[in-house]
Structures are given as C-alpha cells and as structure tokens.
Design a protein around this motif. Structure first.
Motif, short mmCIF file in Angstrom:
data_model
loop_
_atom_site.label_atom_id
_atom_site.label_comp_id
_atom_site.label_asym_id
_atom_site.label_seq_id
_atom_site.Cartn_x
_atom_site.Cartn_y
_atom_site.Cartn_z
N THR A 153 -86.92 10.79 -10.95
CA THR A 153 -86.98 11.18 -12.36
C THR A 153 -87.54 12.58 -12.52
N ALA A 154 -88.66 12.84 -11.85
CA ALA A 154 -89.29 14.16 -11.98
C ALA A 154 -88.40 15.25 -11.40
N MET A 155 -87.76 14.96 -10.25
CA MET A 155 -86.92 15.98 -9.63
C MET A 155 -85.67 16.26 -10.47
N ILE A 156 -85.10 15.22 -11.05
CA ILE A 156 -83.91 15.44 -11.88
C ILE A 156 -84.29 16.20 -13.14
N ARG A 157 -85.45 15.88 -13.72
CA ARG A 157 -85.89 16.63 -14.91
C ARG A 157 -86.07 18.11 -14.55
N ARG A 158 -86.73 18.38 -13.44
CA ARG A 158 -86.86 19.76 -12.99
C ARG A 158 -85.49 20.34 -12.64
N GLY A 159 -84.60 19.46 -12.14
CA GLY A 159 -83.25 19.90 -11.81
C GLY A 159 -82.49 20.41 -13.02
N MET A 160 -82.84 19.92 -14.22
CA MET A 160 -82.20 20.44 -15.42
C MET A 160 -82.57 21.92 -15.62
N TYR A 161 -83.78 22.28 -15.26
CA TYR A 161 -84.18 23.69 -15.29
C TYR A 161 -83.51 24.45 -14.14
N PHE A 162 -83.49 23.84 -13.00
CA PHE A 162 -82.91 24.43 -11.79
C PHE A 162 -81.47 24.87 -12.03
N SER A 163 -80.74 24.06 -12.80
CA SER A 163 -79.31 24.34 -13.05
C SER A 163 -79.06 25.04 -14.37
N GLY A 164 -80.10 25.21 -15.19
CA GLY A 164 -79.87 25.77 -16.52
C GLY A 164 -79.00 24.86 -17.37
N PHE A 165 -79.26 23.56 -17.27
CA PHE A 165 -78.37 22.52 -17.78
C PHE A 165 -77.96 22.71 -19.23
N ALA A 166 -78.91 23.08 -20.10
CA ALA A 166 -78.61 23.14 -21.53
C ALA A 166 -78.24 24.53 -22.01
N THR A 167 -78.14 25.49 -21.10
CA THR A 167 -77.78 26.85 -21.51
C THR A 167 -76.27 27.01 -21.50
N PRO A 168 -75.73 27.92 -22.31
CA PRO A 168 -74.27 28.06 -22.37
C PRO A 168 -73.69 28.59 -21.06
N VAL A 169 -72.45 28.19 -20.77
CA VAL A 169 -71.77 28.69 -19.57
C VAL A 169 -71.07 29.99 -19.95
N ASP A 170 -71.82 31.07 -19.89
CA ASP A 170 -71.30 32.39 -20.22
C ASP A 170 -72.29 33.43 -19.72
N PRO A 171 -72.01 34.71 -19.86
CA PRO A 171 -72.91 35.73 -19.28
C PRO A 171 -74.32 35.77 -19.86
N THR A 172 -74.57 35.04 -20.95
CA THR A 172 -75.94 34.97 -21.46
C THR A 172 -76.69 33.78 -20.90
N GLY A 173 -75.99 32.87 -20.24
CA GLY A 173 -76.60 31.64 -19.76
C GLY A 173 -76.26 31.34 -18.32
N GLN A 174 -75.54 30.23 -18.11
CA GLN A 174 -75.23 29.80 -16.74
C GLN A 174 -74.19 30.73 -16.11
N VAL A 175 -74.53 31.28 -14.97
CA VAL A 175 -73.55 32.02 -14.20
C VAL A 175 -73.41 31.49 -12.78
N ASN A 176 -74.43 30.78 -12.28
CA ASN A 176 -74.36 30.38 -10.88
C ASN A 176 -75.62 29.59 -10.55
N MET A 177 -75.56 28.85 -9.44
CA MET A 177 -76.78 28.23 -8.90
C MET A 177 -77.10 28.74 -7.50
N GLY A 178 -76.48 29.85 -7.13
CA GLY A 178 -76.77 30.43 -5.82
C GLY A 178 -75.95 29.82 -4.71
N LEU A 179 -75.90 28.48 -4.66
CA LEU A 179 -75.09 27.78 -3.67
C LEU A 179 -73.69 27.49 -4.18
N GLY A 180 -73.54 27.43 -5.46
CA GLY A 180 -72.28 27.12 -6.11
C GLY A 180 -72.49 27.29 -7.60
#
Length: 622
Positions: free
Chosen positions: A193-220
C-alpha cells in the motif's frame, strides 16, 4: 518562479532550456537508430482496454514526444531526448529468434522462439497489456504457443501480466531466481500500500500526459493499470552457470542478487549470441534506492556482477538487451556499454565511502561528488531514472543508516510540529510566507520549497502557502533531468491544489492467491492495531487440508505470532479448511464450509483488531 537550475547529479539542468531535440543532451548518435532497429509493427491504435472497456494503457498519448521537433521550456532537454527514445512502440526483432515488444508498458516483454513455441520473458505489469503484446507478436510470427515463462526478478513490471500469456493451471515451466517469491511478496504485499501510494508520485499519476506533466518514467513511459496476477515459479535458478533448456533453447543464467532487485538474474543465449541483462544495465543510471521505496541496493555488488557478465559472456555476444529500453549491438559497443555501467556504480560506491570516511554526510556528499568526464558524457548512465544525488544518499544509508551522527538531528519534531514551530519562530504565517517567496524570487527554489512546506504543515488550510509551494514544486519538476524527480515534484504540486486521486491498483489483493500460508499470516500480522490488541489474547489452530499443513497463531502483547507444525495444539479455536477458504474467510466470506471447534468468537475478536490500509494517505500535507 521559473525552472530549477540544478546540476546533473542533483536531478538535471533547468532554467527554461528549451530548444531542438538533443540540444544540450549527452548522447550516442546511434541511440535513435538502435531504438528503431528491427522494427516489425506497432500496435494500432496503441490503446489497451480491460474487459469493462476501461483504458489500462495508452501509448498514443505519448506520441507527441516523437512528433515534436522542439523541446518545450517545461521539460529538461536531456529528459526530453530520453523520453522520445522510449516512446517508440511495437514489436522489434533483436536477433534471429529473439523479439521484444516495447512501449506497451513500463517494461519490455521479450519473446524467445523455440522448437514448439515461444518463451516469454518478463510479461509486463498487467494481463491485458501482456495479452495485447502476445497478440501483436503472433500476428507477425505465427500462432506459437507459450512454452515457458521467465521472470528475471520480482518487480511487478516483470511478472504482473503473466496471466495474459498463460493460464494459472497451464503446465509450462515458470523460471525465476532463488528467493523470488519472498521478495515479490515483501515489496508488493507487506509494504504494497505504501509503495503503491508513493508509486503514484513516482509515475506522476495524476498529472496530465503532455509537456507540462508526464513525459517519461526514465525506464519507459508509464505503467499500465490493468489486472495484476502471479503464477508462482516452478523452476528455480540458484547459481551462476546453471543451464536450462526451455523449448529447445539453451539458457545460461547469471545470479545477481542485491543489484536492481534482491533476487535477480541475467541470462545468455549462446546459440543466439544474445545476452539479457534483465534490469542491471539499461540506458540510464538506475536506482540504488528507488524513490517509491524499496530495500537499498548494493552498488559494489552491482558493479562486480556487471564485470562478471563481461568476463562470462562478452566474447559470445553480438547483442545485449534488457527488460527496458533498446538493445546494443556489436562487441565493441557492448564492451563500452557494460564497462561504463560497471564503472558508474563502482565509482559512486567507492567515492561515497571515501568521502563518508572523511566526515561528510550523505547530503553533503551528494552536493560535492564529481563524475569522471567520460561518465558525465555517457548518455546511457544519465540520471533519467536514478540520480547521482539520491544514489549517493542510498549508499550512505546502506552503511550508516538514516542518522547522520549530528545529535541535533537525533530527535527532531515530526513535520506538522515543525511547521507550527517555524511559523512561531518567523513571527507568524505571513512572515514565513514572505520569506519563502523571497527565496524563490532569489533563485533558490529548494529552500523556498522547504519553508513553504513548513507553512503548509503548520497551517494546512493556508491557501497562499499551498499555491506558493505548488508553484515552486512545478518549477523544480519542469527543470529536472530525472524523470522520477520531475514526477514527484509535479504530483506534489497537483495534490496541493486538488483532491488526492484514487490509487489505480491494489497489488496486495491481486497477489493474495499466490501467497504461502506463512505469507498470508504475515500480512495479517502487519494489519494488527497494536495498541488496541495490547490486552487481547487469542489462539487459533489452522488445519489446511489441501496442503496437509497445520499452523498455530497466537495474539500476544499486540503481536500476531504464527508458526507451522506446533507442538502445542491446545488453542481457543481450531479451524479445518482449505487455503482457498482461508483467503475467503479473510475476505469476509465467513465460515461456510469451514469446520470450527471451540470458541468461534475468537475469530471476530481477531478481525476486529485489523486496520484497513489507506491507499490515499496524504504526502505533501499533514
């Protein structure tokens, strides 16, 4: 407030440095060609849905990274370059008889063709995308049956989609390194639970998929959000040099425990002259302590295992590939790639300890360490996923722990209490807010974020403080070379201004059927509310008829103690049931079909003491 102007070792170079793709980026000019080499076909459209029609993966959303000719001011140019290379999607030929599906999840799924069918390596995060990847492969390579599955290590992006390629009861070998199940459970269930919650930050889960938000996770690009499952291994690799013939193909394994995962292995395909480095050598500096949370990895062992791979397999390899990114072809190129990866982890380890033994703390070392020029220029050890900064701090933590030795840091107040005291020390919230703004305007967003965060924790309803902190975090994120730093900053900014979005998946629930009985009781013990259970005492004997096993659980001093084959079978309650009924009982299905002898109220007393984990706990606010 503008983007953060930081060095590469601390996450990247910012300051609105937009420009043509590749401007300012380190790099091998062959990376783009290699990322496209062997392309067969893409999944069109690049969207995968679950049985209800919910989209669980959308690679088309990231197409802007490939189509754009200019890096926007909201993305670090080096991260923009990396993201564009990762955004390629489809089926690729690595070498004769070895294919990969890339860009359909965070990880790659590798397919090794055998005599009767195909061996699937690392079947992605969720079964829907794994099934789509296998379908894409079969459309171009024929209806080959899956004859074996290989898990290189116990991170969910390397096993979670297994039920999309085989059935739970299929009689095919499932190969994994020793201690695979132990670590798959510890990360994804015990602390899931804790890792998945932190994983939401790790992936930028709630940010838009565009140049202002999600662009990559480094590995994919990101992670899929479909159905996660696990088929336990049936064939365990225990030593380097172990050979297994899977569907007529010879696999030679190299054990690499303590590197990117506590249980991990590389493998060589001698007849194909192909080397799989699992997640031990990708086109990035990897994490020694992932920001989502995990056990600290061993940089020294990582470097040594990379050297061992060179010694064992270089002469017999024409291509090296991994469970992320694109392959490297040519023996000279492979040597350079693996050598520089080896040297980076070795250098970080040794220099951290050298400086630590001179009295510097992890934070101080992270600010002062310098990289050799060759490694500074090498694109494939760039800090897109791991960073020199948090890698150095991880090495310090591995040897010295969380405490830096300064007694003033031994017993600090927790964040909310600190915030209240900072407000008082600065003379009130308005003065603390003004100080945070002044540091931001002076070009020090790092300290501005620290001051604004204290104000948010001291006064959670202070709208101006939240807005200022969100603005500063956005600037830090958009300047970061490191994808996960970017995602953490931007996700934090999002949650300061908006409600917390529901977490996408629950690994603990989806993996429950794969747990051993001991692991099931471990997961129950973790949920016991200790203070509520201080004065409770209860004992249960569990007879598992389908497994032929007996366990005793005892609630004592707030701890649930459990062990198999007990000498003492005198308990408050005895339950005779199957493992499936045990899981059903814990899921609230009651005692239907279960034989109960003794005080049945004991079970209700026990379950009343269980806390439900919170998958949406706050992080940037109290």
């Amino acid at each position: 407030m503008g983007n953060a102007a930081t060095t590469r070792k601390n996450g990247g170079t910012g300051g609105g440095t937009g420009g043509a793709i590749g401007d300012g980026a380190r790099g091998n000019a062959d990376d783009a060609a290699n990322a496209d080499r062997g392309f067969v076909a893409a999944l069109t459209p690049g969207v995968v849905k679950d049985a209800t029609g919910r989209v669980v993966w959308n690679s088309d959303a990231f197409a802007y990274l490939i189509d754009a000719k200019q890096c926007p001011d909201t993305v670090n140019p080096k991260l923009w370059r990396q993201a564009g290379l990762c955004a390629r999607q489809g089926l690729y030929e690595v070498t004769e008889g070895v294919y990969q599906v890339r860009g359909l999840d965070l990880s790659n799924m590798t397919l090794v063709e055998g005599e009767r069918g195909v061996v699937v390596v690392d079947p992605l995060v969720s079964e829907e995308v794994a099934a789509a990847a296998l379908k894409l492969y079969r459309e171009h390579r024929g209806q080959r049956a899956v004859t074996a599955v290989v898990y290189t290590h116990p991170h969910v992006d390397h096993f979670g989609g297994v039920l999309g390629v085989i059935g739970a009861q299929d009689e095919v070998p499932v190969v994994a390194p020793e201690h695979f199940m132990e670590h798959a459970v510890s990360e994804n269930v015990y602390a899931g639970t804790a890792m998945i919650r932190r994983g939401m930050y790790f992936s930028g889960f709630a940010t838009p998929v565009d140049p202002t938000g999600q662009v990559n996770m480094g590995l994919g690009m990101s992670t899929s959000t479909g159905t996660v499952g696990l088929v336990p291994p049936t064939l365990i690799v225990t030593k380097t040099g172990q050979q297994e013939v899977l569907d007529g193909v010879r696999f030679v394994f190299q054990m690499t425990p303590g590197t990117e995962a506590p249980a991990e292995m590389n493998f060589h395909l001698p007849e194909r002259r192909a080397l799989c480095m699992a997640e031990n050598a990708c086109h990035t500096l990897h994490n020694l302590l992932t920001l989502r949370g995990a056990q600290v990895r061993d940089a020294r062992a990582w470097s040594r295992y990379l050297n061992e791979a060179i010694e064992l397999f270089l002469d017999g390899s024409d291509v090296v590939f991994a469970s992320h990114h694109w392959p490297t072809w040519g023996r000279a190129e492979i040597r350079t790639f693996l050598t520089q990866q080896r040297d980076m982890y070795g250098y970080l380890h040794d220099q951290t300890l050298r400086m630590m033994n001179s009295g510097l703390t992890g934070i101080e070392i992270a600010e002062q360490i310098e990289l050799p020029p060759v490694l500074e220029r090498a694109a494939h050890v760039g800090g897109y996923y791991g960073s020199v900064s948090h890698g150095v701090k991880a090495i310090y933590q591995r040897y010295m722990g969380w405490f830096d030795g300064n007694p003033a840091h031994l017993w600090q107040h927790p964040p909310q209490a600190q915030g209240e005291r900072y407000i008082k020390a600065f003379g009130g919230p308005d003065k603390l807010l003004a100080a945070a703004k002044s540091w931001a305007d002076a070009g020090d967003p790092r300290f501005a974020a620290e001051l604004a965060s204290h104000l948010v924790f001291g006064q959670p309803d202070n709208t101006e403080a939240r807005e200022l902190l969100a603005e500063v975090l956005t600037g830090l994120g958009q300047g970061a070379e490191n994808s996960t730093w970017r995602n953490f900053y931007l996700q934090g900014a999002q949650e300061l201004l908006n409600p917390i979005a529901p977490t996408a998946i629950s690994l603990a629930a989806s993996l429950a059927s794969a747990l051993s009985v001991t692991q099931i009781f471990d997961s129950i013990g973790i949920r016991i509310n200790g203070p509520k259970a201080w004065n409770e005492h209860a004992s249960i004997l569990w007879r598992l008829t389908d497994l032929g096993e007996t366990y005793r659980t005892e609630l004592s001093n707030g701890a649930l103690i459990h062990y198999p084959n007990p000498k003492d079978t005198n308990t408050d309650l005895t339950l005779t049931l199957t493992k499936a009924q045990l899981l059903g009982l814990l899921a609230g299905q009651g005692l239907d079909g279960v034989t109960a002898e003794g005080d049945a109220s004991v079970l209700n007393r026990l379950t009343a003491l269980l806390d439900d984990p919170d998958p949406a706990f706050p992080i940037v606010t109290p």
